[in-house]
Design a protein around this motif. Structure first.
Motif, PDB file in Angstrom:
ATOM      1  N   MET A 173       5.702  29.643  35.572  1.00 47.32           N
ATOM      2  CA  MET A 173       5.835  31.067  35.338  1.00 47.32           C
ATOM      3  C   MET A 173       4.827  31.482  34.264  1.00 47.32           C
ATOM      4  SD  MET A 173       8.589  33.365  35.826  1.00 47.32           S
ATOM      5  CE  MET A 173       8.590  35.056  35.481  1.00 47.32           C
ATOM      6  N   ALA A 174       4.053  32.487  34.559  1.00 50.12           N
ATOM      7  CA  ALA A 174       3.034  32.961  33.621  1.00 50.12           C
ATOM      8  C   ALA A 174       3.688  33.715  32.467  1.00 50.12           C
ATOM      9  CB  ALA A 174       2.050  33.861  34.337  1.00 50.12           C
ATOM     10  N   ARG A 175       3.057  33.637  31.316  1.00 49.90           N
ATOM     11  CA  ARG A 175       3.506  34.390  30.146  1.00 49.90           C
ATOM     12  C   ARG A 175       2.469  35.443  29.825  1.00 49.90           C
ATOM     13  NH1 ARG A 175       4.275  29.894  25.884  1.00 49.90           N
ATOM     14  NH2 ARG A 175       2.450  29.115  26.939  1.00 49.90           N
ATOM     15  N   VAL A 176       2.942  36.582  29.374  1.00 44.91           N
ATOM     16  CA  VAL A 176       2.068  37.703  29.077  1.00 44.91           C
ATOM     17  C   VAL A 176       2.330  38.156  27.653  1.00 44.91           C
ATOM     18  CG1 VAL A 176       1.484  40.078  29.703  1.00 44.91           C
ATOM     19  CG2 VAL A 176       2.067  38.428  31.488  1.00 44.91           C
ATOM     20  N   ILE A 177       1.259  38.449  26.911  1.00 44.10           N
ATOM     21  CA  ILE A 177       1.398  39.009  25.570  1.00 44.10           C
ATOM     22  C   ILE A 177       0.566  40.283  25.488  1.00 44.10           C
ATOM     23  CG2 ILE A 177       1.835  36.799  24.432  1.00 44.10           C
ATOM     24  CD1 ILE A 177      -1.089  36.995  23.368  1.00 44.10           C
ATOM     25  N   VAL A 178       0.896  41.120  24.531  1.00 41.30           N
ATOM     26  CA  VAL A 178       0.122  42.312  24.244  1.00 41.30           C
ATOM     27  C   VAL A 178      -0.480  42.126  22.857  1.00 41.30           C
ATOM     28  CG1 VAL A 178       0.165  44.808  23.931  1.00 41.30           C
ATOM     29  CG2 VAL A 178       1.631  43.739  25.669  1.00 41.30           C
ATOM     30  N   MET A 179      -1.812  42.256  22.771  1.00 37.01           N
ATOM     31  CA  MET A 179      -2.518  42.089  21.502  1.00 37.01           C
ATOM     32  C   MET A 179      -3.074  43.427  21.048  1.00 37.01           C
ATOM     33  SD  MET A 179      -4.903  38.715  22.070  1.00 37.01           S
ATOM     34  CE  MET A 179      -5.659  38.869  20.451  1.00 37.01           C
ATOM     35  N   ASP A 180      -3.012  43.667  19.766  1.00 35.79           N
ATOM     36  CA  ASP A 180      -3.690  44.806  19.162  1.00 35.79           C
ATOM     37  C   ASP A 180      -5.029  44.272  18.664  1.00 35.79           C
ATOM     38  OD1 ASP A 180      -4.702  46.839  17.626  1.00 35.79           O
ATOM     39  OD2 ASP A 180      -2.882  47.149  16.449  1.00 35.79           O
ATOM     40  N   LEU A 181      -6.099  44.554  19.402  1.00 33.33           N
ATOM     41  CA  LEU A 181      -7.408  43.990  19.077  1.00 33.33           C
ATOM     42  C   LEU A 181      -7.988  44.523  17.774  1.00 33.33           C
ATOM     43  CD1 LEU A 181      -9.012  43.883  22.623  1.00 33.33           C
ATOM     44  CD2 LEU A 181      -7.883  42.037  21.367  1.00 33.33           C
ATOM     45  N   SER A 182      -7.427  45.606  17.251  1.00 33.34           N
ATOM     46  CA  SER A 182      -7.897  46.093  15.952  1.00 33.34           C
ATOM     47  C   SER A 182      -7.309  45.263  14.817  1.00 33.34           C
ATOM     48  CB  SER A 182      -7.536  47.567  15.767  1.00 33.34           C
ATOM     49  OG  SER A 182      -6.135  47.730  15.638  1.00 33.34           O
ATOM     50  N   ARG A 183      -6.268  44.490  15.102  1.00 31.54           N
ATOM     51  CA  ARG A 183      -5.600  43.692  14.063  1.00 31.54           C
ATOM     52  C   ARG A 183      -5.677  42.191  14.311  1.00 31.54           C
ATOM     53  NH1 ARG A 183       0.103  44.794  13.748  1.00 31.54           N
ATOM     54  NH2 ARG A 183      -0.056  43.611  11.844  1.00 31.54           N
ATOM     55  N   HIS A 184      -5.806  41.770  15.554  1.00 27.85           N
ATOM     56  CA  HIS A 184      -5.762  40.344  15.888  1.00 27.85           C
ATOM     57  C   HIS A 184      -6.977  39.953  16.707  1.00 27.85           C
ATOM     58  CE1 HIS A 184      -1.498  41.565  15.387  1.00 27.85           C
ATOM     59  NE2 HIS A 184      -1.537  40.525  14.580  1.00 27.85           N
ATOM     60  N   ASN A 185      -7.481  38.743  16.454  1.00 35.01           N
ATOM     61  CA  ASN A 185      -8.622  38.268  17.222  1.00 35.01           C
ATOM     62  C   ASN A 185      -8.510  36.806  17.629  1.00 35.01           C
ATOM     63  OD1 ASN A 185      -9.164  36.997  14.815  1.00 35.01           O
ATOM     64  ND2 ASN A 185     -10.793  38.389  14.229  1.00 35.01           N
ATOM     65  N   THR A 186      -7.358  36.201  17.385  1.00 34.86           N
ATOM     66  CA  THR A 186      -7.168  34.795  17.720  1.00 34.86           C
ATOM     67  C   THR A 186      -5.766  34.578  18.269  1.00 34.86           C
ATOM     68  OG1 THR A 186      -8.619  34.188  15.894  1.00 34.86           O
ATOM     69  CG2 THR A 186      -7.268  32.439  16.794  1.00 34.86           C
ATOM     70  N   VAL A 187      -5.669  33.730  19.296  1.00 35.39           N
ATOM     71  CA  VAL A 187      -4.379  33.368  19.873  1.00 35.39           C
ATOM     72  C   VAL A 187      -4.304  31.850  19.924  1.00 35.39           C
ATOM     73  CG1 VAL A 187      -2.903  33.460  21.920  1.00 35.39           C
ATOM     74  CG2 VAL A 187      -4.282  35.439  21.313  1.00 35.39           C
ATOM     75  N   MET A 188      -3.226  31.306  19.403  1.00 35.39           N
ATOM     76  CA  MET A 188      -2.958  29.868  19.524  1.00 35.39           C
ATOM     77  C   MET A 188      -1.907  29.702  20.610  1.00 35.39           C
ATOM     78  SD  MET A 188      -4.701  28.035  17.264  1.00 35.39           S
ATOM     79  CE  MET A 188      -3.794  26.517  17.278  1.00 35.39           C
ATOM     80  N   VAL A 189      -2.220  28.904  21.617  1.00 31.56           N
ATOM     81  CA  VAL A 189      -1.270  28.575  22.675  1.00 31.56           C
ATOM     82  C   VAL A 189      -1.099  27.063  22.616  1.00 31.56           C
ATOM     83  CG1 VAL A 189      -0.741  28.685  25.129  1.00 31.56           C
ATOM     84  CG2 VAL A 189      -2.105  30.494  24.071  1.00 31.56           C
ATOM     85  N   GLY A 190      -0.011  26.628  21.998  1.00 34.04           N
ATOM     86  CA  GLY A 190       0.155  25.201  21.745  1.00 34.04           C
ATOM     87  C   GLY A 190      -0.953  24.739  20.818  1.00 34.04           C
TER      88      GLY A 190
END
Length: 133
Positions: A1-18
């Motif tokens: 099952m896919a997971r979806v997130i919403v990012m605010d690109l003005s505040r965040h620029n990195t995602v850690m997945v595991g």
């Protein structure tokens, strides 16, 4: 099952997945969420410099040039509207889904090629040992 997130690109620029880190790379007027790992030795491409022609990233560990086209192939599916991006994350392996962290950090790959670099400062100070002093 896919997971979806919403990012605010003005505040965040990195995602850690595991254990996998992705960063926002701005190229050709687009923002892409790409894998933060050089294919040569795993160096952090988020600390890389764009070459003057804007077609390659220079890995901060060994100076290996990685084509932006190759990096784009590691991007996650993302739909952007203004500063908000909806991202489809890779499925977790095994029993549980990998933990997710959305963070902000300095991403240098988006700076102009002639901007000062941390690796340049270390070299000017006398090599790697200077950074440890």
């Amino acid at each position: 099952m896919a997971r979806v997130i919403v990012m605010d690109l003005s505040r965040h620029n990195t995602v850690m997945v595991g254990h996998d880190r992705y960063f926002v790379l701005h190229t050709e007027g687009r923002a892409l969420l790409v894998l933060d790992r050089c294919p040569h030795r795993g160096g952090p491409l988020s600390l890389a410099r764009l070459t003057p022609d804007g077609r390659r990233l220079s890995c901060p560990w060994h100076g290996t040039k990685v084509g932006v086209a190759a990096v784009k192939r590691t991007s996650l599916p993302m739909v952007r509207s203004g500063d908000e991006a909806v991202v489809v994350l890779p499925d977790g392996d095994g029993d549980g889904a990998a933990p997710i962290s959305v963070i902000r950090k300095e991403v240098l790959a988006n700076l102009p090629p002639d901007a000062p670099c941390a690796a340049d400062a270390i070299e000017a100070a006398g090599g790697e040992g200077a950074a440890q002093r």
